[in-house]
Write an enzyme that holds these catalytic residues in place. Structure first.
Site, PDB file in Angstrom:
ATOM      1  N   CYS A 101      46.238 120.621  16.572  1.00 44.48           N
ATOM      2  CA  CYS A 101      46.776 121.761  16.003  1.00 44.48           C
ATOM      3  C   CYS A 101      48.259 122.169  16.583  1.00 44.48           C
ATOM      4  O   CYS A 101      49.003 121.188  17.261  1.00 44.48           O
ATOM      5  CB  CYS A 101      46.021 123.244  16.096  1.00 44.48           C
ATOM      6  SG  CYS A 101      45.756 123.644  17.860  1.00 44.48           S
ATOM      7  N   HIS A 157      50.808 132.405  15.982  1.00 49.51           N
ATOM      8  CA  HIS A 157      49.514 131.614  15.503  1.00 49.51           C
ATOM      9  C   HIS A 157      48.637 132.595  14.618  1.00 49.51           C
ATOM     10  O   HIS A 157      47.868 133.314  15.180  1.00 49.51           O
ATOM     11  CB  HIS A 157      48.855 131.259  16.804  1.00 49.51           C
ATOM     12  CG  HIS A 157      47.914 130.162  16.705  1.00 49.51           C
ATOM     13  ND1 HIS A 157      46.608 130.271  16.082  1.00 49.51           N
ATOM     14  CD2 HIS A 157      47.771 128.971  16.913  1.00 49.51           C
ATOM     15  CE1 HIS A 157      46.044 129.153  16.290  1.00 49.51           C
ATOM     16  NE2 HIS A 157      46.527 128.432  16.841  1.00 49.51           N
TER      17      HIS A 157
END
Length: 640
Positions: A26, A562
């Site tokens: 990620c 995020h």
């Protein structure tokens, strides 16, 4: 930093290519599905230059790299002879099935972490009431006492409803159906009916008397079963009838089933756990504290401490006290003591500074920096901490030391939790743990290496962008360093990228953010699906899945936004980026749109950390004091 060498080190330390079932990445971390997590050398990985941390979540082995994770991933894949397999969902589900214990801890953590503020607040109020009555500043007969008691007791009495909502959210089912199940079993009619002692039946089946107020396990099982019933009914029901049929059938099946079978079994199991720990502390003298106190830090490392949260809450709700909270506190104070011992013994300036700062945070109840960054790095201090917490725990257990409310971190801010009849023994136990841990650390010593090696390790742990510096020729680096020395550091104001509720990072259900491994800042629980720029600067990275955005401000602050937890698994679904890497932005410029409702329906928490990743350039984070913010309102300042 050499990404090729780092990737080779990681490949070796996760157990080799033959141990990798799948690897993806990620925005900040490599995500491994390993055939056997035990084959990975987690401790060595944590101490590897370039690795910021290691965590295991739901059976997935995650290596935190920072903003350079794509480069490390590409190098890693280049060193593998087989395909890394880009898909994630099926493999992760299979891995969770192979590791039910990890899945259980992840479930418990996901359910209880969001409700802790409510439990903590209510517990603190109960503690304040008890203190006021003890000091004679409030009568326990007046209406003020009764109202405050209701505020303090409310979250505990109606705990099944609160848990039902959190459990349903974790399972991806309807939160309000879950709440309705909790409300039904707590309904005054049901409570009165089961409390009469008379025989009660439903459709000819016996309903066993049980008390559901303040209970934990019955509602967890009930909502878990309801999630299957809800999905099964939804699957076979026509779209035009779902709104009526799905909740109706779910409630008619689950509530009676809970009253007849699930509830009584859950109550029995919950009481057995509570009574078991109480018996252990009441009847084994110092041995209970020696064993539990001495191993609590190990439970925290493995994540097994989450399994004790229901026991703590259950004990507090049913008995009015708990034995495990003091054990958690004594373990934290011992970790603080060991880090203090490292600071006193070390002859390297960087080590002394790092150990002292992490010791202070550990005393405040945040032990991960001390535990991972200092004590485990040097090994002997960690062993000293285990011994110190065991000795302190044994003393406390000998005198049946209890916590009387739930509230605050398990450090100095949590002192109100142990104020009561056994408080003096708690304080003595804490002092013993600190003294033993610090003393043993000082006496045993440790190998810390040279000053240069320590400085490199510290910078690697704190600086996600070191690789970019090391790729620049040495002459340019020297000129840049000279310029930095002449330039005055600037404070960095960070404006809210999202409209929503401001949260502490400790409330984020992901250790990399909650333990501030990636950086410092705050999180936002969004109420809208827009992300705007929090600074004037440049977008330097955008994840393929769209869930994470990296920026660098004109003043040099490196930011990470995020969106959600584990939303990388959505592979870009529900995310619509409006910028690309290299785009110049100003505060308020639109960066991303996302479908908050659909993401949450898919079972993902949309809480969004907004952090400064290069905190080594800043002294502290100062909150703007807001609990709710709109786009472009100031949320905090990184103080230079």
């Amino acid at each position: 930093m050499d990404q090729q060498q780092l990737s080779k080190d990681i490949l070796k330390l996760v157990g080799g290519e033959e141990n990798i079932d799948q690897v993806t990445h990620c925005m900040t971390r490599l995500r491994f599905n390993l055939n056997d997590n035990n084959k990975a050398d987690k401790k060595t990985l944590q101490n590897t230059p370039g690795v910021m941390g290691v965590t295991i979540n739901g059976g997935q082995f995650q290596v935190i790299i920072g903003n350079d994770v794509p480069k490390v991933y590409n190098a890693l894949v280049g060193n593998m002879s087989k395909s890394p397999d880009g898909g994630t969902t099926k493999s992760e589900v299979a891995k969770e099935k192979k590791n039910p214990l990890s899945a259980l801890f992840d479930f418990i953590s996901g359910v209880f972490t969001p409700i802790l503020p409510a439990i903590t607040g209510a517990g603190m109020i109960k503690g304040i009431i008890a203190l006021l009555v003890t000091l004679g500043w409030m009568s326990d007969k007046g209406s003020s006492y009764q109202i405050l008691s209701a505020i303090g007791d409310g979250a505990f009495y109606f705990l099944p409803i609160i848990l039902a909502i959190s459990t349903a959210r974790k399972l991806g089912s309807n939160m309000f159906i879950g709440a309705a199940i909790g409300a039904a079993i707590l309904h005054p009619t049901i409570t009165t009916l089961l409390g009469t002692g008379d025989k009660v039946t439903f459709a000819g089946l016996p309903v066993i008397a049980a008390t559901y107020a303040s209970s934990v396990i019955p509602i967890l099982i009930a909502v878990w079963l309801a999630s299957y019933v809800e999905k099964a009914v939804d699957k076979i029901t026509h779209a035009s009838l779902k709104l009526i049929v799905v909740p109706t059938v779910t409630l008619l099946v689950i509530v009676p089933l809970t009253l007849i079978a699930v509830g009584p079994l859950g109550v029995i199991l919950g009481n057995a756990l509570t009574d078991g720990f109480s018996w252990l502390f009441d009847n084994t003298g110092l041995f209970a504290g020696l064993i539990i106190g001495g191993t609590f830090s190990l439970l925290i490392i493995t994540g097994m401490h989450y399994a004790l949260v229901p026991v703590m809450i259950g004990s507090m709700a049913t008995l009015g006290y708990d034995y495990l909270i003091p054990m958690m506190m004594v373990a934290n104070f011992a970790q603080a003591g060991s880090a203090l011992g490292v600071s006193l013994r070390s002859k390297v300036k960087q080590t002394k500074s790092l150990a002292m700062s992490t010791s202070i945070t550990a005393f405040m109840g945040i032990t991960e920096p001390a535990m991972y960054g200092v004590n485990m790095r040097y090994k002997k201090p960690f062993i000293a901490a285990l011994i110190g917490s065991g000795v302190g725990g044994a003393f406390m257990s000998l005198f049946h030391t209890k916590a009387y409310v739930m509230g605050g971190l398990a450090g100095i801010p949590g002192i109100p939790m142990i104020l009561g009849g056994t408080a003096v023994y708690a304080f003595i136990g804490f002092v013993i743990a600190i003294a033993v841990a610090a003393g043993l650390t000082y006496i045993l010593g440790f190998e810390e290496g040279s000053a240069a090696a320590v400085e490199t390790a510290v910078k690697t742990a704190q600086t996600p962008q070191t690789t970019q510096v090391q790729q620049v020729p040495a002459a340019q680096v020297n000129k840049a360093n000279e310029a930095n020395e002449e330039a005055k550091p600037q404070d960095q104001e960070v404006f809210s990228p999202i409209t929503g509720e401001v949260k502490l990072l400790s409330e984020v259900n992901d250790p990399a953010f909650a333990e501030e491994i990636m950086g410092k800042g705050f999180a936002i629980q969004p109420t809208e699906g827009r992300v705007v720029s929090p600074i004037n600067g440049t977008v330097f990275s955008l994840s393929k899945s769209g869930h994470a955005i990296g920026l660098v401000s004109d003043a040099g602050a490196e930011m990470l936004i995020h969106i959600g937890i584990d939303t990388v698994k959505l592979k870009g679904q529900f995310f619509s980026p409006k910028v690309q890497a290299g785009t110049k932005v100003s505060v308020g410029d639109l960066l991303m749109e996302f479908d908050r409702v659909e993401i949450e329906k898919a079972g993902y928490d949309t809480i969004t950390p907004v952090i400064v990743t290069n905190m080594y350039q800043y002294d502290s984070i100062k909150s703007a004091g807001k609990t709710n913010v709109k786009e472009s309102e100031l949320i905090y300042t990184a103080k230079a």
